[in-house]
Design a protein around this motif. Structure first.
Motif, short mmCIF file in Angstrom:
data_model
loop_
_atom_site.label_atom_id
_atom_site.label_comp_id
_atom_site.label_asym_id
_atom_site.label_seq_id
_atom_site.Cartn_x
_atom_site.Cartn_y
_atom_site.Cartn_z
N ASP A 65 0.67 -1.33 0.06
CA ASP A 65 0.01 -0.21 -0.08
C ASP A 65 0.95 1.28 -0.10
N LYS A 66 0.30 2.49 -0.77
CA LYS A 66 1.08 3.56 -0.69
C LYS A 66 0.90 4.11 0.91
N MET A 67 1.87 4.41 1.38
CA MET A 67 1.98 5.14 2.49
C MET A 67 2.80 6.60 2.46
N LYS A 68 1.98 7.69 2.81
CA LYS A 68 2.75 9.06 2.46
C LYS A 68 3.80 9.12 3.53
N HIS A 69 3.65 9.04 4.81
CA HIS A 69 4.53 9.19 5.76
C HIS A 69 5.45 8.07 6.42
N LYS A 70 6.60 8.24 6.22
CA LYS A 70 7.24 6.72 6.60
C LYS A 70 8.58 7.30 7.48
N LEU A 71 8.90 6.50 8.40
CA LEU A 71 10.01 6.49 9.16
C LEU A 71 10.85 5.34 8.95
N PHE A 72 11.95 5.63 8.32
CA PHE A 72 12.85 4.28 8.03
C PHE A 72 13.86 4.15 9.15
N PHE A 73 14.47 2.98 9.49
CA PHE A 73 15.42 2.77 10.36
C PHE A 73 15.99 1.22 10.13
#
Length: 164
Positions: A49-57
């Protein structure tokens, strides 16, 4: 949306050539019984699904990691670890908490240790970290304070924990 072969041919001819070279392998997915809209379609759409706000780590690290926020809805998160949120502000707050000395202390004392003092940041370890009910002024401080040491002291004060 899945591109047509014509679109691939016109815009990504090398990609189409590559897919065609793997057509036989692709036909054997799911023991040859897979039902795909197109023969080259991605075989799995779970979590796409397309998600606008993502925090990657990172999944495994030996220190407080670099957390990256991305708000490009077209950037597809496929593998790794990310927290998705409804707003960039929410993720920035989570990032500030996860960058804290307190959170790293929690990880090093609850996560699975790997060789050379690397620790896992997988969901199983971070899901039980409680989030303090910060006031709006607390949140404003956390989002705007440039000094990480002051942020660390503030968070530890709220949690009533002394890491030093």
């Amino acid at each position: 949306m899945i591109y047509s072969e014509v679109h691939l041919y016109r815009n990504f001819p090398h990609a189409l050539r590559y897919l065609r070279s793997k057509r036989e392998i692709l036909s054997k997915r799911d023991k040859g019984k897979g039902k795909y809209e197109k023969w080259f379609a991605f075989g799995r759409n779970q979590s796409l699904d397309k998600m606008k706000h993502k925090l990657f780590f990172p999944h495994i690290t030996d220190c407080i990691p670099n957390y990256v926020i991305n708000s490009d809805e077209d950037l597809l998160f496929y593998n790794g670890i990310a927290i998705v949120g409804s707003s960039a502000k929410d993720l920035l707050l989570i990032k500030r908490i996860m960058q804290s000395r307190l959170f790293w202390y929690y990880i090093t004392n609850s996560s699975k240790p790997y060789s050379a003092s690397f620790y896992s940041l997988s969901k199983n370890y971070i899901k039980n970290f409680g989030i303090y009910k910060f006031s709006e002024s607390d949140i404003a401080f956390l989002l705007n304070e440039p000094n990480q040491s002051r942020v660390d002291n503030f968070i530890e004060g709220k949690y009533e924990v002394d890491i030093n």
